[in-house]
Structure formats: structure tokens, C-alpha cells
Scaffold this active site. Structure first.
Site, PDB file in Angstrom:
ATOM      1  N   GLN A  15       0.812  -1.227   0.000  1.00 20.03           N
ATOM      2  CA  GLN A  15       0.000   0.000   0.000  1.00 20.03           C
ATOM      3  C   GLN A  15       0.838   1.266   0.000  1.00 20.03           C
ATOM      4  OE1 GLN A  15      -3.666   0.774   2.244  1.00 20.03           O
ATOM      5  NE2 GLN A  15      -2.466  -0.286   3.822  1.00 20.03           N
ATOM      6  N   GLN A 114      17.829  -7.954   6.771  1.00 21.84           N
ATOM      7  CA  GLN A 114      18.073  -6.795   5.895  1.00 21.84           C
ATOM      8  C   GLN A 114      19.221  -5.926   6.420  1.00 21.84           C
ATOM      9  OE1 GLN A 114      14.234  -4.960   5.042  1.00 21.84           O
ATOM     10  NE2 GLN A 114      13.682  -6.643   3.679  1.00 21.84           N
ATOM     11  N   ASN A 133       6.595  -1.300  10.896  1.00 25.17           N
ATOM     12  CA  ASN A 133       6.351  -1.232  12.346  1.00 25.17           C
ATOM     13  C   ASN A 133       6.751  -2.495  13.088  1.00 25.17           C
ATOM     14  OD1 ASN A 133       5.337   1.347  12.994  1.00 25.17           O
ATOM     15  ND2 ASN A 133       3.422   0.869  11.919  1.00 25.17           N
ATOM     16  N   ASP A 161       3.868  11.454  12.594  1.00 27.52           N
ATOM     17  CA  ASP A 161       3.352  11.946  13.880  1.00 27.52           C
ATOM     18  C   ASP A 161       3.558  13.457  13.993  1.00 27.52           C
ATOM     19  OD1 ASP A 161       2.937   9.159  14.629  1.00 27.52           O
ATOM     20  OD2 ASP A 161       5.111   9.087  14.691  1.00 27.52           O
ATOM     21  N   HIS A 189       7.224   5.540  18.035  1.00 21.94           N
ATOM     22  CA  HIS A 189       6.067   5.672  17.123  1.00 21.94           C
ATOM     23  C   HIS A 189       4.991   4.711  17.642  1.00 21.94           C
ATOM     24  CE1 HIS A 189       3.624   6.096  13.587  1.00 21.94           C
ATOM     25  NE2 HIS A 189       3.759   4.822  13.285  1.00 21.94           N
TER      26      HIS A 189
HETATM   27  P1  NAD Z   1       1.277  -3.781   2.956  1.00 19.59           P
HETATM   28  O1  NAD Z   1       0.930  -5.107   3.560  1.00 19.59           O
HETATM   29  O2  NAD Z   1       0.321  -3.150   2.021  1.00 19.59           O
HETATM   30  O3  NAD Z   1       2.658  -3.911   2.182  1.00 19.59           O
HETATM   31  C1  NAD Z   1       3.773  -4.513   2.762  1.00 19.59           C
HETATM   32  C2  NAD Z   1       4.559  -5.149   1.629  1.00 19.59           C
HETATM   33  O4  NAD Z   1       5.784  -5.617   2.174  1.00 19.59           O
HETATM   34  C3  NAD Z   1       3.845  -6.350   1.005  1.00 19.59           C
HETATM   35  O5  NAD Z   1       3.762  -6.167  -0.408  1.00 19.59           O
HETATM   36  C4  NAD Z   1       4.749  -7.529   1.369  1.00 19.59           C
HETATM   37  O6  NAD Z   1       4.781  -8.535   0.347  1.00 19.59           O
HETATM   38  C5  NAD Z   1       6.093  -6.833   1.513  1.00 19.59           C
HETATM   39  N1  NAD Z   1       7.073  -7.565   2.314  1.00 19.59           N
HETATM   40  C6  NAD Z   1       6.868  -8.350   3.398  1.00 19.59           C
HETATM   41  N2  NAD Z   1       8.025  -8.866   3.839  1.00 19.59           N
HETATM   42  C7  NAD Z   1       8.991  -8.365   3.024  1.00 19.59           C
HETATM   43  C8  NAD Z   1      10.392  -8.551   2.955  1.00 19.59           C
HETATM   44  N3  NAD Z   1      11.047  -9.332   3.819  1.00 19.59           N
HETATM   45  N4  NAD Z   1      11.079  -7.891   1.983  1.00 19.59           N
HETATM   46  C9  NAD Z   1      10.444  -7.112   1.093  1.00 19.59           C
HETATM   47  N5  NAD Z   1       9.097  -6.930   1.097  1.00 19.59           N
HETATM   48  C10 NAD Z   1       8.394  -7.546   2.049  1.00 19.59           C
HETATM   49  O7  NAD Z   1       1.656  -2.817   4.157  1.00 19.59           O
HETATM   50  P2  NAD Z   1       1.781  -1.217   4.135  1.00 19.59           P
HETATM   51  O8  NAD Z   1       0.446  -0.630   4.433  1.00 19.59           O
HETATM   52  O9  NAD Z   1       2.507  -0.793   2.918  1.00 19.59           O
HETATM   53  O10 NAD Z   1       2.660  -0.987   5.455  1.00 19.59           O
HETATM   54  C11 NAD Z   1       3.996  -1.423   5.520  1.00 19.59           C
HETATM   55  C12 NAD Z   1       4.536  -1.238   6.933  1.00 19.59           C
HETATM   56  O11 NAD Z   1       4.608   0.158   7.246  1.00 19.59           O
HETATM   57  C13 NAD Z   1       3.673  -1.871   8.032  1.00 19.59           C
HETATM   58  O12 NAD Z   1       4.511  -2.465   9.010  1.00 19.59           O
HETATM   59  C14 NAD Z   1       2.948  -0.672   8.622  1.00 19.59           C
HETATM   60  O13 NAD Z   1       2.516  -0.901   9.949  1.00 19.59           O
HETATM   61  C15 NAD Z   1       4.041   0.371   8.554  1.00 19.59           C
HETATM   62  N6  NAD Z   1       3.628   1.769   8.679  1.00 19.59           N
HETATM   63  C16 NAD Z   1       4.451   2.598   9.387  1.00 19.59           C
HETATM   64  C17 NAD Z   1       4.129   3.944   9.523  1.00 19.59           C
HETATM   65  C18 NAD Z   1       5.020   4.853  10.307  1.00 19.59           C
HETATM   66  O14 NAD Z   1       4.643   6.014  10.523  1.00 19.59           O
HETATM   67  N7  NAD Z   1       6.194   4.451  10.773  1.00 19.59           N
HETATM   68  C19 NAD Z   1       2.978   4.438   8.910  1.00 19.59           C
HETATM   69  C20 NAD Z   1       2.165   3.561   8.194  1.00 19.59           C
HETATM   70  C21 NAD Z   1       2.500   2.216   8.083  1.00 19.59           C
HETATM   71  C1  LMR Z   2       0.306   4.894  11.533  1.00 20.11           C
HETATM   72  O1  LMR Z   2       0.722   5.567  12.468  1.00 20.11           O
HETATM   73  O2  LMR Z   2      -0.675   5.258  10.839  1.00 20.11           O
HETATM   74  C2  LMR Z   2       0.999   3.604  11.168  1.00 20.11           C
HETATM   75  O3  LMR Z   2       2.038   3.334  12.061  1.00 20.11           O
HETATM   76  C3  LMR Z   2       0.075   2.454  11.018  1.00 20.11           C
HETATM   77  C4  LMR Z   2      -0.446   1.971  12.357  1.00 20.11           C
HETATM   78  O4  LMR Z   2      -0.376   0.757  12.622  1.00 20.11           O
HETATM   79  O5  LMR Z   2      -0.925   2.792  13.136  1.00 20.11           O
END
Ligand code: NAD
Ligand code: LMR
Length: 327
Positions: A15, A114, A133, A161, A189
Site C-alpha cells: 500500500q 536486511q 512497524n 506523527d 512511534h
Molecule cells: P502492505 O501489507 O500493504 O505492504 C507490505 C509489503 O511488504 C507487502 O507487499 C509484502 O509482500 C512486503 N514484504 C513483506 N516482507 C517483506 C520482505 N522481507 N522484503 C520485502 N518486502 C516484504 O503494508 P503497508 O500498508 O505498505 O505498510 C507497511 C509497513 O509500514 C507496516 O509495518 C505498517 O505498519 C508500517 N507503517 C508505518 C508507519 C510509520 O509512521 N512508521 C505508517 C504507516 C504504516
Molecule cells: C500509523 O501511524 O498510521 C501507522 O504506524 C500504522 C499503524 O499501525 O498505526
């Protein structure tokens, strides 16, 4: 024309990836004169690799002048090879009712592997930004496996944030959000994060002199910002994606812009009372592109100290939970 930089993005077919890649290729992250080669890494799953192919077709169809090449792979040794920036997005998102820390068991091990591979094959000047996350602790895990790259090259994102906090202060004060400055995020976070309103300004004045409702600042404001991710999951049925991608663009753009002052989760050296060796959000000033110094001059009142102590404790607890994943 500058020579292209190599930008590795994990979870590229997910996403966030779908909102992020087009912004990088358009120049929003590294600037309108910086060509890029995108090295797109996905999990070795047929469906994910097929989706990645579709995303790369769409990138081709945008005819971005700055996009000088793409590598599509499920092999991290290829994905991170010679990368100047490694954007670690690929990881499971949480669902309703979960906390981000609940993802540690599944996601933590991704960052062990990684971290090692980035250290072995990425460019000498490589920088790493972690979004997956729980971002702070995953970043700590990845950095702990690096022997060549110094720990300050590894940052985790708390910019979403910061952006959320800026907007909430502007709404409460009834002002344009560009007038809200110096709002920084301390700690994890997670819902314990501390948006330090006491140092924020609105139109150059202390935010606390414009928003005089200190009960709102200490209570609902911190809560809204801290729990915004969960509120989005509840409303959208999926975690934030476009705003997260936008925040990563801001995170990196600020890190490559000397003089920028912004919130980043970095390795703590004990500043602001955080334990050493955890990754905690704090204000930094970018010095040269990709490098920064922590701003240590803000003084904290008792309320701020208690909030920082709580978010520090959570980070220390997360660290104890993953000791077997640390290098
Ligand atoms: P998503 O499930 O749509 O996409 C994640 C992708 O990562 C998938 O396509 C999956 O196949 C791939 N993946 C899984 N393991 C992998 C690996 N070892 N190597 C490469 N690719 C791999 O999820 P998303 O909505 O894109 O969110 C991704 C991450 O970001 C989640 O952990 C989410 O909680 C986090 N996130 C963090 C923040 C932040 O502010 N820090 C904000 C939003 C989302
Ligand atoms: C966010 O802050 O929107 C992301 O970290 C996704 C979550 O799990 O809250």
C-alpha cells in the site's frame, strides 16, 4: 545533470509503496535535478512479484524524466546492491485491536536479515530509513547488524506523527498550518509518543500562549496524535498509506536539506533522558545531505519528563523483548 542515485524500497508492491514510488520518481524526495534508479524489493511471493511488475509498468507509463532505471527483485542482495538510500517499508501492518508492538515477533526478523545485507552490499554512503512497524525497534535491530555503516545512518520515521501534530494544533488554534512550527515528536512511534507542544510556536509566538487550554494540550492533543494510526485503521479498514508515504518523502527530503529542523527517531546517546542504544524520536538539524545533529537545547518541564519516561520505558521493554534478534 547529476548522476543517478540508487534508492532501494522494500515492500514496493504494498500500500505505502503504491503511493511512494511515484513521488520518488517525480523528484519530490531528492529534488527536481536528482535522477534516481529504483531498486524494488518484494517478498518472494508470486502474487507480490506480479503486483510489483504492474507497478513498474505504471512507473514506465508516467514517463518520469528523472527515473533512469528500475530493478525488480525478491533477493535482498540484489535489491540493496550499491543502494545510496534504503527505505525499509516492507513489513506486516497491524489490524484493528492490535498495537504496533504486537508486530515485533513477525516483523523483527525481517530487519535482522536486511540489516546484515545492507551492511554487506549497499553503497559506502548508504542511509537507511525504517517505516515498517514497530519502526523504532526494527531500526535498532537493523542497525545492530551493521558493522561497516555507523548507527547514525539508520533512522526511523516519526514524521507522520509530527505532521499529524502540526495539523491538530492548527485546527485547534484556527490558523493556517504553515504558521505552526517547532512541533517535535519524542520517543516511540506508538501511543506513548510525546508531541512536545511547549516548544511549538504559532505565528512565532509560543503555542501555549495561543492555545491556553493546557488540559487539552496535555490530554486530548497527545491522545489524538498518539492514537491517530488506530483511528485511521478503524475508519479505513487498513493502515495509513498515502500519508505515510508522504511523511517518508518529508523525512528523507528534510534529511537531504541542510538546515532543516525536523523530528527523526535516531540512536539515543542519553539525550533528553532516553536510555542509550534505543532509537527515539527527537528534533534534529540536518548538517550536510544525509547527516544531522540532535538538537539538545530544549528544556523539559515535569509533564514532559514524565511523558518521555513513559515512552522511554516502552522502548526499553521492546528492546528486552527482541534481544535474540540483535547483532
Ligand atoms: P502492505 O501489507 O500493504 O505492504 C507490505 C509489503 O511488504 C507487502 O507487499 C509484502 O509482500 C512486503 N514484504 C513483506 N516482507 C517483506 C520482505 N522481507 N522484503 C520485502 N518486502 C516484504 O503494508 P503497508 O500498508 O505498505 O505498510 C507497511 C509497513 O509500514 C507496516 O509495518 C505498517 O505498519 C508500517 N507503517 C508505518 C508507519 C510509520 O509512521 N512508521 C505508517 C504507516 C504504516
Ligand atoms: C500509523 O501511524 O498510521 C501507522 O504506524 C500504522 C499503524 O499501525 O498505526
Amino acid at each position: 545533470m547529476k548522476s543517478p542515485i540508487r534508492v532501494a524500497v522494500t515492500g514496493a508492491a504494498g500500500q505505502i509503496g503504491y503511493s511512494l514510488l511515484f513521488r520518488i520518481a517525480s523528484g519530490a524526495m531528492f529534488g527536481p535535478d536528482q535522477p534516481v534508479i529504483l531498486q524494488l524489493l518484494e517478498a518472494p511471493i508470486e502474487k507480490a512479484m506480479k503486483a510489483l511488475e504492474g507497478v513498474s509498468m505504471e512507473l514506465d507509463d508516467c514517463a518520469f524524466p528523472l527515473l533512469k532505471g528500475m530493478v525488480l527483485t525478491d533477493d535482498a542482495n540484489v535489491g540493496f546492491k550499491d543502494a545510496n538510500w534504503c527505505l525499509l517499508v516492507g513489513a506486516k501492518p497491524r489490524g484493528p485491536g492490535m498495537e504496533r508492538a504486537d508486530l515485533l515477533k513477525d516483523n523483527g526478523k525481517i530487519f535482522t536479515t536486511q540489516g546484515k545485507i545492507i551492511d554487506a552490499v549497499a553503497a559506502d554512503n548508504a542511509r537507511v530509513a525504517v517505516v515498517g512497524n514497530p519502526a523504532n525497534t526494527n531500526c535498532m535491530i537493523a542497525a545492530s547488524h551493521a558493522k561497516r555503516l555507523p548507527a547514525d545512518r539508520f533512522t526511523a520515521m516519526v514524521r507522520l506523527d509530527q505532521n499529524r501534530a502540526q495539523t491538530q494544533l492548527a485546527k485547534k488554534a484556527g490558523v493556517d498550518l504553515t504558521t505552526v512550527q517547532n512541533i517535535f515528536i519524542y520517543g516511540n512511534h506508538s501511543p506513548t509518543m510525546f508531541p512536545s507542544f511547549a516548544h511549538a510556536t504559532i505565528n512565532g509566538k509560543p503555542a501555549t500562549s495561543v492555545i491556553t487550554d493546557s488540559a487539552w494540550l496535555q490530554g486530548p492533543f497527545c491522545e489524538i496524535v498518539g492514537k491517530r494510526g488506530a483511528a485511521i485503521i478503524a475508519a479505513r479498514g487498513a493502515s495509513s498509506a498515502a500519508s505515510a508515504a508522504n511523511a517518508l518523502v518529508d523525512h528523507v527530503r528534510s534529511l537531504v536539506t541542510p538546515g532543516a529542523i525536523h523530528s527523526v527517531a535516531v540512536k539515543s546517546n542519553g539525550n533528553y533522558g532516553f536510555d542509550a542504544n534505543i532509537w527515539a524520536g527527537m528534533p534534529v538539524k540536518t548538517t550536510t545531505p544525509g547527516s544531522y545533529e540532535v538538537i539538545t537545547s530544549y528544556t523539559m518541564d515535569d509533564f514532559a519528563k514524565s511523558k518521555i519516561a513513559a515512552t522511554n520505558k516502552e522502548l526499553v521493554d521492546e528492546r528486552s523483548f527482541v534481544t535474540e534478534l540483535l547483532g
